[in-house]
Design a protein around this motif. Sequence first.
Motif, PDB file in Angstrom:
ATOM      1  N   VAL A 315       0.847  -1.202   0.000  1.00 39.17           N
ATOM      2  CA  VAL A 315       0.000   0.000   0.000  1.00 39.17           C
ATOM      3  C   VAL A 315       0.883   1.252   0.000  1.00 39.17           C
ATOM      4  O   VAL A 315       0.618   2.222  -0.714  1.00 39.17           O
ATOM      5  CB  VAL A 315      -0.942  -0.011   1.220  1.00 39.17           C
ATOM      6  CG1 VAL A 315      -1.730   1.291   1.310  1.00 39.17           C
ATOM      7  CG2 VAL A 315      -1.893  -1.201   1.141  1.00 39.17           C
ATOM      8  N   ALA A 316       1.959   1.226   0.784  1.00 39.17           N
ATOM      9  CA  ALA A 316       2.888   2.360   0.797  1.00 39.17           C
ATOM     10  C   ALA A 316       3.519   2.566  -0.573  1.00 39.17           C
ATOM     11  O   ALA A 316       3.706   3.699  -1.026  1.00 39.17           O
ATOM     12  CB  ALA A 316       3.973   2.131   1.852  1.00 39.17           C
ATOM     13  N   ALA A 317       3.840   1.469  -1.255  1.00 43.62           N
ATOM     14  CA  ALA A 317       4.439   1.577  -2.588  1.00 43.62           C
ATOM     15  C   ALA A 317       3.474   2.245  -3.568  1.00 43.62           C
ATOM     16  O   ALA A 317       3.852   3.121  -4.352  1.00 43.62           O
ATOM     17  CB  ALA A 317       4.842   0.199  -3.105  1.00 43.62           C
ATOM     18  N   THR A 318       2.206   1.831  -3.523  1.00 46.11           N
ATOM     19  CA  THR A 318       1.213   2.429  -4.425  1.00 46.11           C
ATOM     20  C   THR A 318       0.989   3.894  -4.079  1.00 46.11           C
ATOM     21  O   THR A 318       0.841   4.744  -4.973  1.00 46.11           O
ATOM     22  CB  THR A 318      -0.108   1.648  -4.329  1.00 46.11           C
ATOM     23  OG1 THR A 318       0.154   0.256  -4.531  1.00 46.11           O
ATOM     24  CG2 THR A 318      -1.087   2.132  -5.376  1.00 46.11           C
ATOM     25  N   LEU A 319       0.954   4.219  -2.796  1.00 51.66           N
ATOM     26  CA  LEU A 319       0.815   5.627  -2.397  1.00 51.66           C
ATOM     27  C   LEU A 319       1.985   6.454  -2.932  1.00 51.66           C
ATOM     28  O   LEU A 319       1.790   7.579  -3.417  1.00 51.66           O
ATOM     29  CB  LEU A 319       0.758   5.721  -0.869  1.00 51.66           C
ATOM     30  CG  LEU A 319      -0.531   5.239  -0.204  1.00 51.66           C
ATOM     31  CD1 LEU A 319      -0.326   5.109   1.297  1.00 51.66           C
ATOM     32  CD2 LEU A 319      -1.678   6.202  -0.500  1.00 51.66           C
ATOM     33  N   ASN A 320       3.183   5.906  -2.846  1.00 54.14           N
ATOM     34  CA  ASN A 320       4.342   6.639  -3.328  1.00 54.14           C
ATOM     35  C   ASN A 320       4.291   6.823  -4.844  1.00 54.14           C
ATOM     36  O   ASN A 320       4.675   7.859  -5.373  1.00 54.14           O
ATOM     37  CB  ASN A 320       5.615   5.905  -2.912  1.00 54.14           C
ATOM     38  CG  ASN A 320       6.837   6.805  -3.011  1.00 54.14           C
ATOM     39  OD1 ASN A 320       6.764   7.981  -2.650  1.00 54.14           O
ATOM     40  ND2 ASN A 320       7.923   6.277  -3.498  1.00 54.14           N
ATOM     41  N   ASN A 321       3.805   5.787  -5.557  1.00 53.08           N
ATOM     42  CA  ASN A 321       3.645   5.915  -6.999  1.00 53.08           C
ATOM     43  C   ASN A 321       2.678   7.044  -7.347  1.00 53.08           C
ATOM     44  O   ASN A 321       2.905   7.828  -8.271  1.00 53.08           O
ATOM     45  CB  ASN A 321       3.139   4.603  -7.599  1.00 53.08           C
ATOM     46  CG  ASN A 321       4.233   3.556  -7.691  1.00 53.08           C
ATOM     47  OD1 ASN A 321       5.405   3.881  -7.569  1.00 53.08           O
ATOM     48  ND2 ASN A 321       3.859   2.319  -7.899  1.00 53.08           N
ATOM     49  N   LEU A 322       1.584   7.116  -6.599  1.00 52.75           N
ATOM     50  CA  LEU A 322       0.619   8.194  -6.826  1.00 52.75           C
ATOM     51  C   LEU A 322       1.241   9.555  -6.524  1.00 52.75           C
ATOM     52  O   LEU A 322       1.017  10.536  -7.252  1.00 52.75           O
ATOM     53  CB  LEU A 322      -0.618   7.974  -5.941  1.00 52.75           C
ATOM     54  CG  LEU A 322      -1.722   7.082  -6.518  1.00 52.75           C
ATOM     55  CD1 LEU A 322      -2.774   6.802  -5.458  1.00 52.75           C
ATOM     56  CD2 LEU A 322      -2.364   7.743  -7.729  1.00 52.75           C
ATOM     57  N   ALA A 323       2.011   9.618  -5.453  1.00 46.92           N
ATOM     58  CA  ALA A 323       2.660  10.882  -5.108  1.00 46.92           C
ATOM     59  C   ALA A 323       3.616  11.324  -6.207  1.00 46.92           C
ATOM     60  O   ALA A 323       3.675  12.498  -6.579  1.00 46.92           O
ATOM     61  CB  ALA A 323       3.398  10.742  -3.771  1.00 46.92           C
ATOM     62  N   VAL A 324       4.393  10.374  -6.742  1.00 49.44           N
ATOM     63  CA  VAL A 324       5.296  10.693  -7.840  1.00 49.44           C
ATOM     64  C   VAL A 324       4.520  11.206  -9.041  1.00 49.44           C
ATOM     65  O   VAL A 324       4.904  12.176  -9.697  1.00 49.44           O
ATOM     66  CB  VAL A 324       6.131   9.448  -8.223  1.00 49.44           C
ATOM     67  CG1 VAL A 324       6.907   9.687  -9.501  1.00 49.44           C
ATOM     68  CG2 VAL A 324       7.086   9.094  -7.101  1.00 49.44           C
ATOM     69  N   LEU A 325       3.398  10.550  -9.323  1.00 48.92           N
ATOM     70  CA  LEU A 325       2.578  10.931 -10.473  1.00 48.92           C
ATOM     71  C   LEU A 325       2.041  12.352 -10.310  1.00 48.92           C
ATOM     72  O   LEU A 325       2.094  13.171 -11.226  1.00 48.92           O
ATOM     73  CB  LEU A 325       1.428   9.932 -10.623  1.00 48.92           C
ATOM     74  CG  LEU A 325       0.688   9.947 -11.950  1.00 48.92           C
ATOM     75  CD1 LEU A 325       1.632   9.614 -13.092  1.00 48.92           C
ATOM     76  CD2 LEU A 325      -0.449   8.936 -11.916  1.00 48.92           C
TER      77      LEU A 325
END
Length: 569
Positions: A315-325
């Motif tokens: 979940v943290a990885a997906t959140l970070n991907n969204l933040a990068v986006l």
Amino acid sequence: MTAMTQEEIVSSTKTVIQGLEALKNEHNQILTSIKASLSAIKTEAPKESTTHLLIDEKAGLMRKSLENIDLGLGEAQVMMSLAQHLQHVEAEKQKLRVQVKRLCQENGWLRDELATTQQKLRVQVKRLCQENGWLRDELATTQQKLQQSEQKLAILEVENEQLAFMKNMREYDADRPEEDQNQSNGGAPTNPPLDLGFPEEDEGNQANAMSPSQNPNAITASTTGYEIPARLRTLHNLVIQYASQGRYEVAVPLCKQALEDLEKTSGHNHADVATMLNILALVYRDQGKYKEAASLLNDALGIREKTLGYDHPAVAATLNNLAVLFGKRGKYKDAEPLCKRALEIRVKVLGRDHPDVAKQLNNLALLCQNQGKYEEVESYYQRALDIYCKKWGADDPNVSKTKNNLASAYLKQGKYDAAEQLFKEVLSRAHEREFGPVTEKNRPIWILAEEQQANKDKKLDKTYTADFAAWHRAAKFDLTTVTTTLKNLGALYRRQGKFEAAQTLEECAVRAKKSANDSNKQKVAEVIGTDPGAINPIQRRSASKNHLNDSMSSLNSAGSDSDNKPSTD
């Protein structure tokens, strides 16, 4: 006496039976006549007479003879029964012989069929081996063509980067008259802008993120992440290959088909579906399709929260991907809470001093830096530095990267002294690791650059700068960090009016990149057996592959999803 056959015994027994029957009949007639004579004598002579006694004796003998004859007939009947039984047994044996013969014939037929089938299989195996050899030849030809295409594309990428760098140099030169005019009018000098874009996501690349002295297996074991399912690994590698080649027209349909198949077999709310959504989203992100990527990442986030829990590393990885986006789209305020939540999860799961927490702090610092929140920026970078130093030591490349990022933040705030100090620390440490301790005769490049500035009429020893630009050969330091630091310190020198020093550092950066490209060119020539002068470098090609590979590896290790590339790279 010769042995008799069964037929002879049966025939003799039948003859004996007939003789015994005839003898029995004769005895019965005799006994009847005796009884008649005895009856006649009884009327005429007394019982005690000799005649009467003789007749009685003869009658008894006849009765015994009849009894023996009956016994013989009984035995003969038994022998006949035994003969019939033996005939039945012999018939059964004959049937069994016939069946055995038939089974032997069938066994021979089956053996022939087996031999025929084996021969056919040998022919099929031989044909398949021939086809396999042909396919191997075709694959080798295709790989050779692909390698040639990659080399051509790498040439274009290198040329494009060199043109971009020269363009930046011209911008610096173009900004100089305006700076001189402002200074002559008493105004503040105009500063050339620094590229402080949001860093690329770099999930799961533990080999790049860890210290050179560490074992990748140890890092994986210490990180509780989400591994890619076995059935998706091959697809994951294919997508990386195609996307790294820019063949999105192949990578995207491949992802969509796999996603459709997963939803049919496992349902939409499955962890593997979320993995596939992440892969497709990262491909879309590299294409610049940010809206489509954001939609897929949000969907993946919802699935992972339902299936894995709200505090799972995936979940943290997906959140970070969204933040990068969001950061790429300039939506820093929307990205910041996502990045903070990812940080909270990682602190909770991995602990406050885990290197992946430091990476998340770097991403969060860059978000705040783009919003002008410099107090928070400095705090996050300092925390990241403390973690890296504590975990891997002050010589770890991540320490230099984070120092470079922090120095860039100081530079944007106008804190030139603090920024300059950090840039010099990075370059000095790189110099010591490559060339040994700093002495009067062994000085870092920034000292020589300042000497060049102080003695404008003198020229810097080009041999030294050539050696200084070859740090990558010993692989003791991250070349990208060194090159970036050289550029940033050069930009700082230009803002301070130290143009000769800035030019020295910028020339060293160009030499370092060119030297690295020449080195990779030599390695490629050794691998493919070609003259080094006949091929072009492919240094930046591997960087493109690593970026997508590491981005997609968020699924492989959710605790390592940020490479913390310097903001000025």
